[in-house]
Structures are given as structure tokens and as C-alpha cells.
Design a protein around this motif. Sequence first.
Motif, PDB file in Angstrom:
ATOM      1  N   TYR A 648       0.053  -7.794 -17.839  1.00  0.00           N
ATOM      2  CA  TYR A 648      -0.581  -8.607 -16.792  1.00  0.00           C
ATOM      3  C   TYR A 648      -1.712  -9.399 -17.431  1.00  0.00           C
ATOM      4  O   TYR A 648      -2.575  -8.795 -18.090  1.00  0.00           O
ATOM      5  CB  TYR A 648      -1.203  -7.718 -15.706  1.00  0.00           C
ATOM      6  N   ASP A 649      -1.729 -10.721 -17.258  1.00  0.00           N
ATOM      7  CA  ASP A 649      -2.897 -11.489 -17.684  1.00  0.00           C
ATOM      8  C   ASP A 649      -4.047 -11.149 -16.740  1.00  0.00           C
ATOM      9  O   ASP A 649      -3.832 -10.802 -15.580  1.00  0.00           O
ATOM     10  CB  ASP A 649      -2.600 -13.000 -17.623  1.00  0.00           C
ATOM     11  N   PHE A 650      -5.278 -11.284 -17.248  1.00  0.00           N
ATOM     12  CA  PHE A 650      -6.436 -10.920 -16.426  1.00  0.00           C
ATOM     13  C   PHE A 650      -6.488 -11.692 -15.104  1.00  0.00           C
ATOM     14  O   PHE A 650      -6.999 -11.195 -14.112  1.00  0.00           O
ATOM     15  CB  PHE A 650      -7.745 -11.140 -17.198  1.00  0.00           C
ATOM     16  N   ASP A 651      -5.975 -12.946 -15.100  1.00  0.00           N
ATOM     17  CA  ASP A 651      -6.053 -13.685 -13.831  1.00  0.00           C
ATOM     18  C   ASP A 651      -4.892 -13.325 -12.885  1.00  0.00           C
ATOM     19  O   ASP A 651      -4.731 -13.925 -11.840  1.00  0.00           O
ATOM     20  CB  ASP A 651      -6.127 -15.204 -14.064  1.00  0.00           C
ATOM     21  N   GLU A 652      -4.088 -12.325 -13.276  1.00  0.00           N
ATOM     22  CA  GLU A 652      -2.985 -11.886 -12.401  1.00  0.00           C
ATOM     23  C   GLU A 652      -3.249 -10.496 -11.814  1.00  0.00           C
ATOM     24  O   GLU A 652      -2.373  -9.891 -11.215  1.00  0.00           O
ATOM     25  CB  GLU A 652      -1.671 -11.838 -13.203  1.00  0.00           C
ATOM     26  N   LEU A 653      -4.480 -10.018 -11.989  1.00  0.00           N
ATOM     27  CA  LEU A 653      -4.755  -8.635 -11.588  1.00  0.00           C
ATOM     28  C   LEU A 653      -4.815  -8.464 -10.073  1.00  0.00           C
ATOM     29  O   LEU A 653      -4.903  -7.340  -9.584  1.00  0.00           O
ATOM     30  CB  LEU A 653      -6.058  -8.138 -12.236  1.00  0.00           C
ATOM     31  N   ASP A 654      -4.749  -9.583  -9.332  1.00  0.00           N
ATOM     32  CA  ASP A 654      -4.717  -9.430  -7.872  1.00  0.00           C
ATOM     33  C   ASP A 654      -3.363  -8.879  -7.416  1.00  0.00           C
ATOM     34  O   ASP A 654      -3.180  -8.569  -6.251  1.00  0.00           O
ATOM     35  CB  ASP A 654      -5.023 -10.751  -7.160  1.00  0.00           C
ATOM     36  N   GLU A 655      -2.399  -8.753  -8.346  1.00  0.00           N
ATOM     37  CA  GLU A 655      -1.108  -8.149  -7.986  1.00  0.00           C
ATOM     38  C   GLU A 655      -1.167  -6.626  -8.096  1.00  0.00           C
ATOM     39  O   GLU A 655      -0.217  -5.946  -7.748  1.00  0.00           O
ATOM     40  CB  GLU A 655       0.008  -8.658  -8.913  1.00  0.00           C
ATOM     41  N   LEU A 656      -2.273  -6.108  -8.651  1.00  0.00           N
ATOM     42  CA  LEU A 656      -2.384  -4.661  -8.859  1.00  0.00           C
ATOM     43  C   LEU A 656      -3.467  -4.067  -7.968  1.00  0.00           C
ATOM     44  O   LEU A 656      -4.501  -4.688  -7.744  1.00  0.00           O
ATOM     45  CB  LEU A 656      -2.776  -4.364 -10.314  1.00  0.00           C
ATOM     46  N   ALA A 657      -3.215  -2.855  -7.495  1.00  0.00           N
ATOM     47  CA  ALA A 657      -4.266  -2.105  -6.795  1.00  0.00           C
ATOM     48  C   ALA A 657      -4.256  -0.695  -7.364  1.00  0.00           C
ATOM     49  O   ALA A 657      -3.254  -0.260  -7.942  1.00  0.00           O
ATOM     50  CB  ALA A 657      -3.970  -2.065  -5.303  1.00  0.00           C
ATOM     51  N   HIS A 658      -5.373   0.008  -7.207  1.00  0.00           N
ATOM     52  CA  HIS A 658      -5.393   1.395  -7.673  1.00  0.00           C
ATOM     53  C   HIS A 658      -4.490   2.246  -6.777  1.00  0.00           C
ATOM     54  O   HIS A 658      -4.305   1.937  -5.605  1.00  0.00           O
ATOM     55  CB  HIS A 658      -6.829   1.923  -7.668  1.00  0.00           C
ATOM     56  N   ALA A 659      -3.943   3.319  -7.361  1.00  0.00           N
ATOM     57  CA  ALA A 659      -2.955   4.118  -6.615  1.00  0.00           C
ATOM     58  C   ALA A 659      -3.268   5.611  -6.638  1.00  0.00           C
ATOM     59  O   ALA A 659      -2.393   6.439  -6.445  1.00  0.00           O
ATOM     60  CB  ALA A 659      -1.560   3.871  -7.189  1.00  0.00           C
ATOM     61  N   TYR A 660      -4.550   5.966  -6.888  1.00  0.00           N
ATOM     62  CA  TYR A 660      -4.919   7.383  -6.772  1.00  0.00           C
ATOM     63  C   TYR A 660      -4.696   7.813  -5.316  1.00  0.00           C
ATOM     64  O   TYR A 660      -4.269   8.923  -5.040  1.00  0.00           O
ATOM     65  CB  TYR A 660      -6.388   7.587  -7.144  1.00  0.00           C
ATOM     66  N   ALA A 661      -5.024   6.899  -4.407  1.00  0.00           N
ATOM     67  CA  ALA A 661      -4.727   7.117  -2.983  1.00  0.00           C
ATOM     68  C   ALA A 661      -3.883   5.938  -2.527  1.00  0.00           C
ATOM     69  O   ALA A 661      -4.169   4.802  -2.896  1.00  0.00           O
ATOM     70  CB  ALA A 661      -6.025   7.172  -2.169  1.00  0.00           C
ATOM     71  N   VAL A 662      -2.829   6.202  -1.753  1.00  0.00           N
ATOM     72  CA  VAL A 662      -2.054   5.104  -1.170  1.00  0.00           C
ATOM     73  C   VAL A 662      -1.876   5.399   0.309  1.00  0.00           C
ATOM     74  O   VAL A 662      -2.012   6.541   0.747  1.00  0.00           O
ATOM     75  CB  VAL A 662      -0.660   4.915  -1.837  1.00  0.00           C
ATOM     76  N   THR A 663      -1.565   4.350   1.073  1.00  0.00           N
ATOM     77  CA  THR A 663      -1.292   4.613   2.489  1.00  0.00           C
ATOM     78  C   THR A 663       0.059   5.320   2.593  1.00  0.00           C
ATOM     79  O   THR A 663       0.916   5.186   1.725  1.00  0.00           O
ATOM     80  CB  THR A 663      -1.233   3.306   3.311  1.00  0.00           C
ATOM     81  N   ILE A 664       0.220   6.061   3.669  1.00  0.00           N
ATOM     82  CA  ILE A 664       1.479   6.798   3.871  1.00  0.00           C
ATOM     83  C   ILE A 664       2.650   5.819   3.905  1.00  0.00           C
ATOM     84  O   ILE A 664       3.716   6.090   3.360  1.00  0.00           O
ATOM     85  CB  ILE A 664       1.397   7.653   5.162  1.00  0.00           C
ATOM     86  N   HIS A 665       2.433   4.645   4.510  1.00  0.00           N
ATOM     87  CA  HIS A 665       3.498   3.631   4.547  1.00  0.00           C
ATOM     88  C   HIS A 665       3.973   3.283   3.141  1.00  0.00           C
ATOM     89  O   HIS A 665       5.160   3.123   2.896  1.00  0.00           O
ATOM     90  CB  HIS A 665       2.997   2.360   5.245  1.00  0.00           C
ATOM     91  N   ARG A 666       3.013   3.155   2.210  1.00  0.00           N
ATOM     92  CA  ARG A 666       3.370   2.749   0.851  1.00  0.00           C
ATOM     93  C   ARG A 666       4.017   3.887   0.048  1.00  0.00           C
ATOM     94  O   ARG A 666       4.570   3.653  -1.014  1.00  0.00           O
ATOM     95  CB  ARG A 666       2.143   2.235   0.090  1.00  0.00           C
ATOM     96  N   SER A 667       3.912   5.128   0.575  1.00  0.00           N
ATOM     97  CA  SER A 667       4.432   6.267  -0.202  1.00  0.00           C
ATOM     98  C   SER A 667       5.904   6.531   0.084  1.00  0.00           C
ATOM     99  O   SER A 667       6.509   7.408  -0.524  1.00  0.00           O
ATOM    100  CB  SER A 667       3.642   7.530   0.154  1.00  0.00           C
ATOM    101  N   GLN A 668       6.485   5.781   1.020  1.00  0.00           N
ATOM    102  CA  GLN A 668       7.880   6.038   1.398  1.00  0.00           C
ATOM    103  C   GLN A 668       8.792   6.021   0.177  1.00  0.00           C
ATOM    104  O   GLN A 668       8.635   5.182  -0.702  1.00  0.00           O
ATOM    105  CB  GLN A 668       8.352   4.977   2.381  1.00  0.00           C
TER     106      GLN A 668
END
Length: 742
Positions: A648-668
Motif C-alpha cells: 500500500y502506498d502511504f496515500d492509499e492507507l484510507d483503504e485500511l483500518a485497524h482490526a483488533y476490534a471489528v463490528t459484528i457485521h464485518r466478522s461474518q
Amino acid sequence: MSNLAVLEGVLERITYANEENGYTVARVDTGRGSADLLTVVGSLLGAQPGESLRMEGRWGSHPQYGRQFTVENYTTVLPATVQGIRRYLGSGLIKGIGPRIAERIVDHFGADTLDVIEREPGRLVEVPGLGPKRTKMIGAAWEEQKAIKEVMVFLQGVGVSTSIAVRIYKKYEDASISVVRNRPYRLAAEVWGIGFLTADRIAQAVGIPHDSPDRVKAGLQYALSQSTDQGHCYLPEEKLIADSVKLLQVDTGLVIDCLAELAGEEEGVVREQVPSPDGGDPVTAVYLVPFHRAELSLAAQLSRLLRTEEDRMPAFRDVAWDKALAWLADRTGAELAPEQEQAVRLALTRKVAVLTGGPGCGKSFTVRSIVELARAKKARVVLAAPTGRAAKRLAELTGAEASTVHRLLELKPGGDAAYDRDKPLDADLVVVDEASMLDLLLANKLVKAVAPGAHLLLVGDVDQLPSVGAGEVLSDLLADGSPVPSVRLTRIFRQAQQSGVVTNAHRINSGAQPLTQGLSDFFLFVEDDTEEAGRLTVDVAARRLPARFGLDPRRDVQVLAPMHRGPAGAGTLNGLLQQAITPARPDVAEKRFGGRVFRVGDKVTQIRNNYERGKNGVFNGTVGVVTSLNPVDQRLTVLTDEDEEVPYDFDELDELAHAYAVTIHRSQGSEYPAVVIPVTTGAWMMLQRNLLYTAVTRAKKLVVLVGSRKAIGQAVRTVSAGKRFTALDHRLTGGQFVGKIT
């Protein structure tokens, strides 16, 4: 207006930046040495560490941070001294130049360095160790930086954040300013991360009238696309008009006229009468074109598969089932229960079938049995699941290769698949696990690629949350009157009855409170205060579970939150978990992006489908760990759970989020050894039975609930309110509608 003070200095570091409004807290070196940095606050949109700034604003004082300067506006000044130039170039601002190369370039060209890069970048090859390739890269990066700056300055006037400005520039390059000025609503449709509200703010700033038909049409499409984000395939016309009037604050008549115009445009909307979801009079449904096409197509393709005379597994038409099942029992070491046997027969004799059921009811063993029998008759079996983790699990279970649906279909940029009706998959049996996650668009692409005569088996738990994307495909296929045959496994097997996780999942699903006493794999930590529950969740996930059960907090433990916002929401918990699990250390590289900091070792997730990233695209929900971070090449690398290294180029980091915690919807579709679930009254609006059930069924071995009994009670009692607006079930039963309205 009183005169503004002027402050000049070098931007040393950004300590906080709000991506939404550009508000920034930064430290500036005013020339008195880095021991004496000054705090500046305000909108420093687009400013990068290492740049010299000329800021206008006012002096003030903060009770905690002392003297500070509030910036009202600023301009970038190119540094004039050799030391300033060295620092500016070495700050990581220009791709390809890090501190060491900056040193060499400035040693060679001195005070003329920036002029050389600007006017004669080819001369950079004079610098020892700089080849033509890197020289060219530096020249291009400098030009891009300059062009982005121009767009930034323009967009700063209309209140757009840095990351969005960069995205606009990447999409339109030299045409950026012209698009923003003349057709700002295009941004909402064409640039990821810009919704109607941002485009509307820009449009207002460039003087587009409040009642412009372009604005109203964009607003209508925004209201529809918002509804698809909430899972609906269409909106009833009356609801769409009411929502749009509220959103746009314009006359109802204008909205009705613009809707009629949109219905006549090729990429606009489709209006069609469909049966009312609650059994009343038919309603006029308004669809975005891709969703209407997909719903018609999916129903037609399923009917085509069900009706075809061809059969790519003819051996099972007249098989001696007792012999086949005896052979199978011998091979697997266990006999099938009657309902499992029914499912096996169905999958091997009918062209489309659905297998559903909760945890511990033997879905996995049934799937393995189906695959074993099909293979024994030399059938070509293809296995897939919507997520990388679910595909891995399916592969382990069957001992055969499994891939994600995206990879199976080889989805290309723009979302087109390499396999479709004209080029179907070479498979006699296609098995898709975790089918509750299939949204309308993906299900349509998948079913299109199944060859006539091949068998399709969809396996999933219909009581889980429906797909993140629009539709509730699995539920529609199981609806009364559906032509798709199905089996629901209900018997919980003996060994599964000993599991607190399985027992409680079924209790929750039937509306009973989970048992939280005396179990070795299911715990409740009671904490009524939402903020305290958030802190306790972090302590349990990062410290207590790893210490007691020998789990790796990054790999084995997943925090699943009902919502993103709030003190016990995934957003806040990610920050706290990162501090606990991957804290800042002098020897760990990190990169600040907007309000987030990425470090080597961070657990991250991709938050949009990007067909151009990695070998075959990287999709929303893919999880991985940051393995390297290179400030010179401005690149960060993630090792995904599909074992692919993705840069990932530094200006593309808006495509990433931390995942230590995720919403239940995203854990499906994912499974984790242990899950920790904060269930607090702060998430009251989200607490529903299928949400808690989905979270609990993500755990392989261990569940810890943290929160209040009252909140758990609310979740167990509340059956999801509304059905999604979808007409797939009616289309499948051959429901002929009044037809399209133009």
C-alpha cells in the motif's frame, strides 16, 4: 477585522488530524531548535512534515499545552537554506527520497537543489548512487506533488480533506479542478470515499444552486445507494421521495419531476411494481439499475439451472443409496443422521440446493460427505466461500482446495468476472459455504458462472445476520413457495452439546438468555458502565485471555463490537487495543495517516473492494498484519490471511483500518479461536438477536461477554425489525409483476 499575526516555521510533526474537517494539531520548529517546538492548531489541510510554512493566525493559550498559535490560513514556502532543503527532502515527502539520499543530493547541488529538481531533474543522475530509474521516479513524484498542491489549495477553499483531495487528483489528474468546479456531483458517483454530502458541500462552495436538477438527481441516487448500504435492493417510491425531500430540503414537486427524468436515463433508476413486503397493495419499487438487473438475472439463472435437462452428475440419478451410504460411513467412520442423509441426496440429485442449520448440527460433516461421494464418482468439485478465512476452513474440512468467490470468478477491475454465462466454471458440483454472506450482486455473478447441468449447493446459517451488501439471498431462497429445495439441520450432536458456545448460540437463537455460570468456554464479565466495559474488554482481550489460555492476542483473540461508534465501539477499542498489543516503540516503524497510526505488527483490514490491488484484487473484509513500513518508498506491506503480501502506498492507507476490534457485521464468515463481545446499553439501538447470535457463532472455542445483563436481555428479546426491501423471493416463485413503469 483585526490584523492577523504571521508565523513562519518548519512543520515537524502532526500529532492529530481530523480527516473530516481538516482540524490539525501540529508541532512547528520556528528556528529556535527542536527542543523548543511550538504547538499550532487549525486547518493545515495538505501540509506535510518537513515543509516550511508561512501561517497567518492568532496567538492564544491552552490550559494544558500552554502557548499556541491558531492558524487561519497558510502557504507553503520552499526552504531557502541548505539545511532547510536537506530537511525538506529527507522528510519522506517525495517518493524515492529518504534522509540518506537527500543528504547526497544536497551535498551535490547545495542551495540550487530544488531548482535542479524542478527544472532539470535529469541532472540528478550526477549524484553518486542515483540511477536513471530512481531519478525518473523522483522527477515524477515532484511533479505529482506540485500538481496535488495546486488541487489542494483549490480544494482547501471548499473544505475538502487531504486524503480526499489526493483521491480526486488520482482520479482526474489535470482535469481535477475543472471537474470539481463544473460537475462536483460526479465525485459522489466516481470517487470512493466521497458521498453526496461531501460533493454537495463542494457544489455549494463553487456556487451550484440549491434547487439545481443535477443536485436533486444526485441526491435521489445517493438516497438509493444509502439504502443499498443498509441492505435494501430497492426503495418504495413514496419512501424515496420523502427521504430525498428531507435530505435535499427542496419541494416535493421538484423531487418527483427529477425522479421521472432519472427513470428515463440509461444509468438512472428503474421503477417497477412489486408485491408489498407486508402483503398489502403492490408498491412502486425504485431500483438503481445494477440492482434491478442483478435481481432479474439471479432469479432467471436459478430457474434455468433448476429446469435444465442436462446433468453433469448423472451417476446419482439411479445410484444404490444404501451401498453408497455404507461406503461413505466406512470411509468417514460415522453414519449420517436422517436429515443429513436427505441433504446429501438432495445436493447430488438436484441442480440447486440449500443446506442450512446452526452450529453443532453437522453442516460441515454433511458437506464433507457430499464432496466425498461426488469425488468417488469422478465429479469435478469446486469449493468457495465469501471470505478468505471461511475458504481456508472449507479446504481443511474437505481436504480439497477452496477459494474465495472473488478469486474463483476472477473478478476484474470494474467488477466484471472472467467466468460468466458465456464462459462457465469447469465444475460438476459447486459448493459455497457461509452463503448467508452472499449479497445480491455477488450471488448473481456466481450463479451466472455455474454451467448448465452442474449442481450448486449453498451452505449457510440463515439465522445469522444477512449479508453486508444488499439483499438477503439465502433467506429469499428459503422463503415459502421457493422452487429451490432445501434441508434445515436441527439436531444438535452429542459432542456439540457439551460446548457452552454451541449451547448458548442455540439458546440465544430461540430467545433464551445464555448460561454464564459454570461453563469452561463461555464467560460473562458484568460491567454496567459503557466506558468501563470498553476498558474491561481491552483488558480481557489483550491480557487476561492470553495469560490464562495461552492465546496470541493478535492471532487468536478477536473483539467483536455491535457498533463502530461509542466508548465500547470498534473505533475506540481499536485505539486502546493497539496501545496494549502493538504500542509505540523507538524500534518499531510507524506512519500516521489522518487520525490513525499504522505500525509494523498491526492487525488491519481492507475496507473496500479494490480489484486492482494484489494478484486478483483485495476485497472488503480481508484481514492481515503489517509486516513492513518503508518511509523512503512511502510504502507499507500487509501479509493477508490468504498469505499474500500486498503493498500500500502511504496515500492509499484510507483503504485500511485497524482490526483488533471489528463490528459484528464485518466478522461474518470468519471464525476465531476466542471472541470477546462488549454488550452494553450504549449500543441499545443495535442490539438484536441475530447480531448476538452471529457474534457467538464466530467463536471456535471460547466466548467472553463483557457488559450488562440488561443489554444482553435486550439483544436476546429483540428480533430484527424489518425485512429488507427485496423482490427476489417473488421473482423466484414466478410472480409476474405489473411490469416496468417508465
